[in-house]
Structures are given as structure tokens and as C-alpha cells.
Design an enzyme around this catalytic site. Structure first.
Site, PDB file in Angstrom:
ATOM      1  N   ASP A  16       0.816  -1.212   0.000  1.00  0.00           N
ATOM      2  CA  ASP A  16       0.000   0.000   0.000  1.00  0.00           C
ATOM      3  C   ASP A  16       0.853   1.265   0.000  1.00  0.00           C
ATOM      4  O   ASP A  16       0.626   2.192  -0.791  1.00  0.00           O
ATOM      5  CB  ASP A  16      -0.951   0.014   1.199  1.00  0.00           C
ATOM      6  CG  ASP A  16      -2.073  -1.017   1.060  1.00  0.00           C
ATOM      7  OD1 ASP A  16      -2.106  -1.713   0.032  1.00  0.00           O
ATOM      8  OD2 ASP A  16      -2.896  -1.122   1.983  1.00  0.00           O
ATOM      9  N   ARG A  98       1.177   6.641  17.081  1.00  0.00           N
ATOM     10  CA  ARG A  98       0.982   7.631  16.024  1.00  0.00           C
ATOM     11  C   ARG A  98       1.596   8.996  16.333  1.00  0.00           C
ATOM     12  O   ARG A  98       2.143   9.641  15.435  1.00  0.00           O
ATOM     13  CB  ARG A  98      -0.507   7.777  15.691  1.00  0.00           C
ATOM     14  CG  ARG A  98      -1.176   6.513  15.172  1.00  0.00           C
ATOM     15  CD  ARG A  98      -0.271   5.624  14.376  1.00  0.00           C
ATOM     16  NE  ARG A  98      -0.958   4.518  13.721  1.00  0.00           N
ATOM     17  CZ  ARG A  98      -0.331   3.424  13.302  1.00  0.00           C
ATOM     18  NH1 ARG A  98       0.974   3.304  13.494  1.00  0.00           N
ATOM     19  NH2 ARG A  98      -0.996   2.463  12.692  1.00  0.00           N
ATOM     20  N   ASP A 127      -6.651   6.303  12.505  1.00  0.00           N
ATOM     21  CA  ASP A 127      -5.258   6.715  12.335  1.00  0.00           C
ATOM     22  C   ASP A 127      -5.114   7.993  11.521  1.00  0.00           C
ATOM     23  O   ASP A 127      -4.220   8.801  11.773  1.00  0.00           O
ATOM     24  CB  ASP A 127      -4.447   5.584  11.696  1.00  0.00           C
ATOM     25  CG  ASP A 127      -4.023   4.539  12.708  1.00  0.00           C
ATOM     26  OD1 ASP A 127      -4.038   4.848  13.914  1.00  0.00           O
ATOM     27  OD2 ASP A 127      -3.675   3.419  12.298  1.00  0.00           O
ATOM     28  N   SER A 181      -5.872  -7.506   8.453  1.00  0.00           N
ATOM     29  CA  SER A 181      -4.858  -6.450   8.467  1.00  0.00           C
ATOM     30  C   SER A 181      -4.180  -6.416   9.829  1.00  0.00           C
ATOM     31  O   SER A 181      -4.838  -6.565  10.864  1.00  0.00           O
ATOM     32  CB  SER A 181      -5.532  -5.102   8.186  1.00  0.00           C
ATOM     33  OG  SER A 181      -4.619  -4.046   8.357  1.00  0.00           O
TER      34      SER A 181
END
Length: 407
Positions: A16, A98, A127, A181
Site C-alpha cells: 500500500d 501515532r 489513524d 490487516s
């Protein structure tokens, strides 16, 4: 938004973000800088460098950094001083990573003269919010590019076609539909999507990566000791270790005994509910141990206030407000409470459970002479309790008298 000249991309080396790298070059005609963080996800990161070079990124524009110690010291440990848990269960493993990634994206943008940053988060998840709130808090003028909200590559088939057209290597296991995922760092693994999307169905055993099934864990319990200084773990079984080394060791111990598994349907900040499988073996042990040492070192009033503040603090982290003034205000209060949270906790690990079975500290507020059932030698006069109860009962008695009078 004017077209950026140089973009710093949060780059994993996977399909990705490799597609995003090429898409940025084509869509904006810009130079791309890649940043890959070693957060303890357990993967070799050098392939990310080779992949970026293969896709045409200049060697001086490829940043691969080991940030494990900073991650645990400056983000995980402050969060665990608060005993932060989102919706009563989630230990915020993805959320807390993050802000650090965003911080480095902004710093690298400044170092390289980039005028934009980019991430690979989708438009459905949390996110995107976390990355972008952090980025804007650190640089209000930065441009943020979120390709998943802009491009028309809306299916796995289209992504693969784009990759083949632009000669982006595709791992063989990516040609089929990925079963789920995964996001991982030193604090946890998070698995979502595909085989996990029906919350009525048990998660397959192969989803779990860091923990053995509790029923397959050792039949003999293991006892460990975690030592704290001012709210932070500093040693395991008497051996002083760095923050990242401590979490790594706790992961190993917790995973061996099947601790830290969570199957959760959570309320995302963007509004929908999602089902995730989380493994946080080391964090589960750390939380239990931290609460154990607070039991004897933290005043009741401070402890209860912390527990009232904690859900708000956890929600701020989950929603992406790490760099907000309200989180920093709460952190200051929490850190002040940890001044005497120093001592050692003994944990018993057995079949998926981690339980405090002992705790001791030179800063302890526990007074055996006051609570003993034996002769307390005058440490506590039980007659004092009568007046205490009578005064506390006064308003209740007045309420009852009024209610009786009014019938």
C-alpha cells in the site's frame, strides 16, 4: 491546496505505501522522502530501504530509524502512569504510536525542506485523525496528503493493477485477499478486517502472533518481580533495564503464559464500531504491576481522582489529541501523583492471567499497626469511628426525617 514540492511519507515498505509513493510522484510530480520507524514491530526494516531505492527514492531521502527507546520512554511509560484504558479494555497500543511517527515526519520535513507529509491511513479509521491532528499541532502550516481520501484505487484489484503497471513488486501472498490487516509495535499487535469482520464469529487461532493460547500455556505458574521508580518500571527480577528492554522482556513473559489477549468491538472516533483482536502481553503485565505498586504508595484521594481522570485521558489518546493542552494538563497532574510510586511488585503469571501477589516499598502508606486484628498498641482508637459515622450520617438522617414527615 497547492501542489507540494517535496513530501515525507510514512513508509512501511509494504504494497500500500509503495503504491502511495509512486502515486505521489505521478499525481503531484513531487520528490518523495520516506520515513520508516522501528517501533518494535518485529520485522526486518532493511527491505524497506531497498524497496524505496527500487522505486527511485534517493538514498539521502530514505530515513529508517530505531525509535523503540523513545517510544517506550516518552510515550508508553507516561501513558501507563495514568493506567490508561479505552472503553474499559483497550490498552491503546496503536493509538500511542501515532504521535511519535507524526513527530518524526514533521522533524524530517524540516530537516529536508519538505512542505508536506503523507500517510497511508484509510478514510474510515482513527489513524488518519491521529496522524493529522499531531502533524498540525507540531506544524500548523504543514500540508497533509491522505491518498486513500483522494485516489480512485478503491479496490484490491485496482491497487494490484496500479502496482503492475508501474512495476511495483507484489509479494505473492498479496495477490490473494489478505485474511486480515495487522499493525504491530513493541506494545501490541492489532488485527482487523476480513475474517474478523463478523463479531459473532470466534477469531481463528492463526490471528494471534505474540501469545500462546492460555490453555496451552505452562501448567506451572511463574512469579516475576517488577520494580518501579516514580511510576516507571526500571527493573525485572532485580535486573535494571532500559524502557524498551523492559517492555520486550515483559512481552516475552506475558506471551509465554497467554496473557494480554483481547477481542474487542470498539467505538471509533469517526463514528462506526469495529472489531479488533489485540495482543498486549507486556502491557498487561505492566498495568497490573503499576496498579499493584500504587495500591500501597498512592494516597486514596489521589488514586480515586486519577481513576476519574483516566477515561478522559485515554479518550484523548485514542482520538489523536496527544499534543493537546488538555492531555498535557492531565499528564502534569498524573506525573505529580507518581512522586512516591516507587517499589516492587510480585506478579503471578498463569494460564492467561497476571495477578499481583505481593508488593513492598520504602514509600508505602500501608500501616500494619493500624489495620491489624491483633492488639494495635493504641495506634487507632476505635471509639473515634462513632463520631465520624454520626457526622457523615447527619445529612442522610435529615433526608429520611423529611421524607417521613411528608409521608
Amino acid at each position: 491546496m497547492s501542489a507540494p514540492k517535496k513530501v515525507v511519507l510514512a513508509y512501511s515498505g509494504g504494497l500500500d505505501t509503495s503504491i502511495i509513493l509512486k502515486w505521489l510522484e505521478i499525481e503531484y510530480g513531487c520528490e518523495v522522502v520516506t520515513f520508516t520507524a522501528d517501533l518494535g514491530q518485529g520485522e526486518e526494516l532493511e527491505p524497506a530501504r531497498k524497496k524505496a531505492e527500487l522505486l527511485g527514492v534517493k538514498p539521502e531521502n530514505i530515513f529508517i530509524e530505531d525509535v523503540r527507546e523513545e517510544f517506550v520512554r516518552d510515550f508508553v511509560f507516561p501513558m501507563f502512569r495514568a493506567n490508561a484504558v479505552y472503553e474499559g479494555l483497550y490498552l491503546l497500543g496503536t493509538s500511542i504510536a501515532r504521535p511519535l511517527i507524526s513527530k518524526r515526519l514533521i522533524e524530517i520535513a524540516e530537516e529536508t525542506g519538505a512542505d508536506a507529509v503523507a500517510h497511508g491511513a484509510t478514510g474510515k479509521g482513527n489513524d488518519q485523525v491521529r496522524f493529522e491532528l499531531s502533524a498540525y499541532a507540531l506544524n500548523p502550516d504543514i500540508k497533509v496528503i491522505a491518498p486513500w481520501r483522494e485516489w480512485d484505487l478503491s479496490s484490491r484489484t485496482k491497487l494490484l493493477e496500479f502496482a503492475e503497471t508501474h512495476q511495483i513488486p507484489i509479494a505473492k501472498d498479496k495477490r490473494g485477499e489478505a485474511p486480515f490487516s495487522v499493525d504491530a509495535n513493541l506494545l501490541h499487535t492489532s488485527s482487523e478486517g476480513k475474517v474478523l469482520e463478523n463479531p459473532a464469529e470466534d477469531a481463528p487461532d492463526y490471528v494471534y502472533q505474540r501469545t500462546v493460547a492460555p490453555e496451552n500455556a505452562p501448567d506451572t505458574p511463574e512469579f516475576i518481580e517488577v520494580t518501579f521508580e516514580k511510576g516507571d518500571a526500571v527493573a525485572i527480577n532485580g535486573e535494571a533495564m532500559s524502557p524498551a528492554t523492559i517492555l520486550t522482556k515483559l512481552n516475552e513473559l506475558g506471551g509465554k503464559h497467554g496473557c494480554g489477549r483481547l477481542d474487542l468491538v470498539e467505538g471509533r472516533f469517526v463514528g462506526m464500531k469495529s472489531r479488533g483482536i489485540y495482543e498486549t502481553p507486556g502491557g498487561t503485565l505492566l498495568l497490573e504491576a503499576h496498579r499493584g505498586i500504587e495500591q500501597i504508595t498512592l494516597d486514596r484521594g489521589a488514586a480515586h481522582l486519577k481513576d476519574e481522570l483516566m477515561p478522559r485521558y485515554a479518550e484523548l489518546i485514542y482520538n489523536g489529541f496527544w499534543y493537546s493542552p488538555e492531555r498535557e494538563m492531565l499528564q502534569a497532574a498524573i506525573d505529580h501523583s507518581q512522586k512516591h510510586v516507587t517499589g516492587t511488585v510480585r506478579l503471578k503469571l498463569y494460564k492467561g492471567l497476571a495477578r499481583t501477589v505481593g508488593r513492598w516499598s520504602d514509600h508505602s502508606l500501608y500501616s500494619e499497626s493500624h489495620v491489624t486484628f491483633e492488639d494495635d498498641a493504641g495506634a487507632y482508637d476505635q471509639k473515634d469511628a462513632a463520631g465520624f459515622i454520626k457526622l457523615n450520617a447527619l445529612r442522610l438522617r435529615l433526608l429520611a426525617m423529611r421524607d417521613r414527615r411528608l409521608g
